[in-house]
Design a protein around this motif. Structure first.
Motif, mmCIF file in Angstrom:
data_model
loop_
_atom_site.group_PDB
_atom_site.id
_atom_site.type_symbol
_atom_site.label_atom_id
_atom_site.label_comp_id
_atom_site.label_asym_id
_atom_site.label_seq_id
_atom_site.Cartn_x
_atom_site.Cartn_y
_atom_site.Cartn_z
ATOM 1 N N THR A 1 25.053 35.662 32.387
ATOM 2 C CA THR A 1 25.569 34.799 33.920
ATOM 3 C C THR A 1 26.874 33.956 33.180
ATOM 4 O OG1 THR A 1 23.582 34.546 34.742
ATOM 5 C CG2 THR A 1 25.020 33.029 35.457
ATOM 6 N N ILE A 2 27.799 34.132 34.234
ATOM 7 C CA ILE A 2 29.245 33.458 33.308
ATOM 8 C C ILE A 2 29.572 32.286 34.658
ATOM 9 C CG2 ILE A 2 31.591 33.820 33.122
ATOM 10 C CD1 ILE A 2 29.505 36.968 33.482
ATOM 11 N N THR A 3 29.503 31.206 34.466
ATOM 12 C CA THR A 3 30.456 30.251 35.157
ATOM 13 C C THR A 3 31.874 30.327 34.927
ATOM 14 O OG1 THR A 3 28.270 28.898 34.996
ATOM 15 C CG2 THR A 3 30.236 28.083 35.819
ATOM 16 N N LEU A 4 32.391 30.961 36.074
ATOM 17 C CA LEU A 4 33.856 31.367 35.622
ATOM 18 C C LEU A 4 34.871 29.889 35.488
ATOM 19 C CD1 LEU A 4 34.111 33.912 38.208
ATOM 20 C CD2 LEU A 4 33.883 34.409 35.870
ATOM 21 N N ASP A 5 34.552 29.037 36.182
ATOM 22 C CA ASP A 5 35.534 27.876 36.037
ATOM 23 C C ASP A 5 35.142 27.180 34.701
ATOM 24 O OD1 ASP A 5 33.129 26.579 36.775
ATOM 25 O OD2 ASP A 5 33.933 25.888 38.428
ATOM 26 N N ASP B 1 25.254 32.734 42.776
ATOM 27 C CA ASP B 1 24.826 31.509 43.663
ATOM 28 C C ASP B 1 24.229 32.016 45.160
ATOM 29 O OD1 ASP B 1 25.920 29.468 42.185
ATOM 30 O OD2 ASP B 1 28.162 29.961 42.751
ATOM 31 N N THR B 2 24.576 33.140 45.549
ATOM 32 C CA THR B 2 24.128 33.636 46.744
ATOM 33 C C THR B 2 23.096 34.782 46.412
ATOM 34 O OG1 THR B 2 25.850 35.458 47.037
ATOM 35 C CG2 THR B 2 26.193 33.231 47.997
ATOM 36 N N GLY B 3 23.035 35.360 45.377
ATOM 37 C CA GLY B 3 22.160 36.585 45.040
ATOM 38 C C GLY B 3 22.762 38.169 45.513
ATOM 39 N N GLU B 4 24.038 37.929 46.091
ATOM 40 C CA GLU B 4 24.721 39.057 46.782
ATOM 41 C C GLU B 4 25.198 39.780 45.685
ATOM 42 O OE1 GLU B 4 28.320 40.666 49.286
ATOM 43 O OE2 GLU B 4 28.525 38.456 48.832
ATOM 44 N N VAL C 1 33.302 33.406 44.454
ATOM 45 C CA VAL C 1 32.504 33.808 43.605
ATOM 46 C C VAL C 1 32.453 32.648 42.299
ATOM 47 C CG1 VAL C 1 31.722 35.170 41.829
ATOM 48 C CG2 VAL C 1 32.529 35.950 44.066
ATOM 49 N N ARG C 2 31.739 31.774 42.151
ATOM 50 C CA ARG C 2 31.885 30.551 41.304
ATOM 51 C C ARG C 2 31.017 31.151 39.934
ATOM 52 N NH1 ARG C 2 29.419 26.217 38.915
ATOM 53 N NH2 ARG C 2 27.644 26.935 40.315
ATOM 54 N N LYS C 3 29.874 31.631 40.162
ATOM 55 C CA LYS C 3 29.084 32.042 39.017
ATOM 56 C C LYS C 3 28.682 33.501 39.416
ATOM 57 C CE LYS C 3 25.930 29.109 37.691
ATOM 58 N NZ LYS C 3 24.756 28.121 37.471
ATOM 59 N N LEU C 4 28.851 34.249 38.265
ATOM 60 C CA LEU C 4 28.959 35.717 38.165
ATOM 61 C C LEU C 4 27.755 36.112 37.023
ATOM 62 C CD1 LEU C 4 29.988 38.393 39.551
ATOM 63 C CD2 LEU C 4 31.131 38.489 37.463
ATOM 64 N N SER C 5 26.800 37.052 37.594
ATOM 65 C CA SER C 5 25.846 37.540 36.709
ATOM 66 C C SER C 5 26.011 39.072 36.731
ATOM 67 C CB SER C 5 24.295 37.005 37.282
ATOM 68 O OG SER C 5 23.933 35.788 37.090
ATOM 69 N N LEU C 6 26.006 39.631 35.519
ATOM 70 C CA LEU C 6 25.779 40.906 35.239
ATOM 71 C C LEU C 6 24.371 41.296 34.764
ATOM 72 C CD1 LEU C 6 28.971 40.175 34.625
ATOM 73 C CD2 LEU C 6 28.798 42.475 33.631
ATOM 74 N N HIS C 7 23.846 41.979 35.826
ATOM 75 C CA HIS C 7 22.332 42.471 35.308
ATOM 76 C C HIS C 7 22.393 43.896 34.614
ATOM 77 C CE1 HIS C 7 20.170 39.292 37.674
ATOM 78 N NE2 HIS C 7 21.562 38.953 37.950
ATOM 79 N N PHE C 8 21.769 44.095 33.662
ATOM 80 C CA PHE C 8 21.673 45.468 32.868
ATOM 81 C C PHE C 8 20.299 46.014 32.961
ATOM 82 C CE2 PHE C 8 24.638 42.572 30.980
ATOM 83 C CZ PHE C 8 25.862 43.295 30.739
ATOM 84 N N LEU D 1 26.745 43.850 39.332
ATOM 85 C CA LEU D 1 27.446 42.446 39.432
ATOM 86 C C LEU D 1 26.962 41.836 40.512
ATOM 87 C CD1 LEU D 1 29.484 44.420 37.647
ATOM 88 C CD2 LEU D 1 31.226 42.858 38.359
ATOM 89 N N VAL D 2 26.447 40.441 40.344
ATOM 90 C CA VAL D 2 25.826 39.694 41.258
ATOM 91 C C VAL D 2 26.361 38.574 41.520
ATOM 92 C CG1 VAL D 2 23.605 38.720 41.988
ATOM 93 C CG2 VAL D 2 23.671 41.009 40.796
#
Length: 422
Positions: A81-85, A124-127, A17-24, A120-121
């Motif tokens: 959306t958070i780009t973790l690195d 990058d993949t939409g999963e 997981v490089r980029k994480l999105s939290l959808h509210f 929590l998505v």
């Protein structure tokens, strides 16, 4: 995977997981109600150190470009959306919130909101990795700390919190170290623009959270003396030096302020020796751990553990030096196995007005402490144990709820046995 309140989940461990999105998401039948999602970027002190670290629709991108807020035209209302690195190394934790704009002024509250959730998505993949539905226990609150994303052993984890607050955005800003100078009628973006680092501690907000917990536990009006016993064995060095122990002292001081007429927290530290320290109050808690513990060469530090001597000194203080039938609540912090002779001390003290709330931190076995509730030979059950892997990652509300969970039942039992006055 659906998360439960208080559950912690690995986000990056075992996943790419490089980029994480939290959808509210949420629902409300009141079209006039304005609800916003936001994110506070926190340092290892649990504070939002700069105004720009408060991310919401009025400040949608952080200074590092790692976070982005967006409004969505779907079942999901907003996202972060958070780009973790790309996150700054100083970003130890991200706290996510949902607030009702001018809730108290307009008479809007969380009881008028339904279907609150966060997804929590993997951006990058939409999963969808996790989904957390919360808010069914909320009523008059106007803000919610939904959850926290935090670093742990080089990975990122998510803590499902769902804790409600009164005071809306201003209360949360104060909690995370920002002070709103704009009037209550100011729009959120205006208020955030004039936010400045708060010169005061979060102790006042924590006292409010303790008061809410006391109301839930039917403990309002109860007077008690409060003490804290801090493990200072070798394995605790990092927690002393990174500020975690100082934060624990401040959090427990809020409990003492609501219970103790003198608003005073008594303090002990121990390894294979022990020290009874000067009590701490709101006037002098700042930098207490460095001043009174780490900088004092007379205090024995970072040895092995031996609990009975310090426990006997606690008993001595409250039953011989300053005797009273007023109940005593002792918060006992330990990060490893305690020695078995504590059972003898607990049995002997079961006739005294002292309740021992043990808190195990870290990943030790805690074999002895886990068996406290089944210990025989005591007049009343005078001890409880909770295990917190990472106490710094536990919200104030969740911590107070667990610390005060067994105290009410002990009070009833101690009154029935005339150990404390009614």
């Amino acid at each position: 995977m659906n998360l439960l309140k208080g559950q912690k989940a690995d986000v990056t461990k075992g996943r790419n997981v490089r980029k994480l999105s939290l959808h509210f998401g949420w629902k409300t039948t009141n079209a006039a109600m304005s609800i916003d999602a936001s994110c506070f970027v926190l340092s290892d002190r649990g504070r939002c150190e700069r105004d720009e670290d408060f991310i919401f629709y009025g400040n949608p991108v952080d200074r590092s470009g790692a976070l982005a807020h967006a409004s969505l035209q779907s079942h999901d209302r907003e996202s972060v959306t958070i780009t973790l690195d790309k996150l700054q190394p100083a970003a130890a934790k991200l706290a996510f919130s949902v607030t009702i704009h001018e809730g108290e002024k307009l008479g809007h509250a969380m009881k008028d909101v339904s279907g609150l959730y966060v997804r929590l998505v993997n951006a990058d993949t939409g999963e969808e990795l996790f989904r957390y539905e919360y808010g069914s226990d909320l009523a008059q609150e106007t803000a919610v700390v939904v959850g926290e994303l935090y670093r742990y052993n080089g990975e990122w984890k998510f803590n499902a919190i769902g804790s409600g607050y009164h005071g809306g955005l201003e209360a949360l800003c104060t909690s995370f170290g920002l002070e709103l100078e704009a009037s209550g009628s100011a729009a959120p973006e205006v208020a955030a623009a004039v936010a400045t680092p708060a010169p005061l501690s979060t102790i006042d907000l924590r006292k409010k959270l303790v008061q809410l917990t006391l109301e839930k536990k039917k403990l309002t009006g109860v007077v008690a003396r409060v003490g804290i016993v801090l493990d200072i064995t070798g394995s605790m060095q990092t927690l002393y030096r990174n500020g975690t122990v100082q934060e624990v002292v401040e959090r427990i001081l809020a409990v003492a302020c609501k219970f103790d007429d003198n608003a005073t927290l008594d303090v002990w530290v121990y390894d294979n020796h022990f020290s009874r320290l000067p009590s701490v109050t709101e006037r002098d808690f700042s930098d207490y751990v460095h001043r009174q513990i780490l900088n004092d060469p007379q205090i024995h530090k970072f040895g092995r553990n031996n609990e009975p001597p310090v426990m006997e000194d606690v008993i001595r203080k409250y039953t011989e030096e300053d005797p009273s039938s007023t109940p005593v609540l002792i918060i006992f912090i330990n990060d490893g196995g305690v020695v078995k002779p504590i059972k003898k001390v607990l049995t002997a003290s079961s006739v005294q007005p002292i309740f021992w709330q043990f808190v195990g931190i870290g990943q030790s076995d805690f074999e002895v402490l886990k068996k406290l509730n089944t210990m025989e030979g005591r007049v009343v059950d005078n001890a409880n144990f909770v295990h917190l892997d990472d106490i710094a990652a536990v919200s104030d509300e969740a911590l107070y709820d667990q610390l005060l969970n067994e105290f009410p039942s002990w009070l009833q039992a101690a009154k029935a046995k005339r150990i404390i006055r009614s």
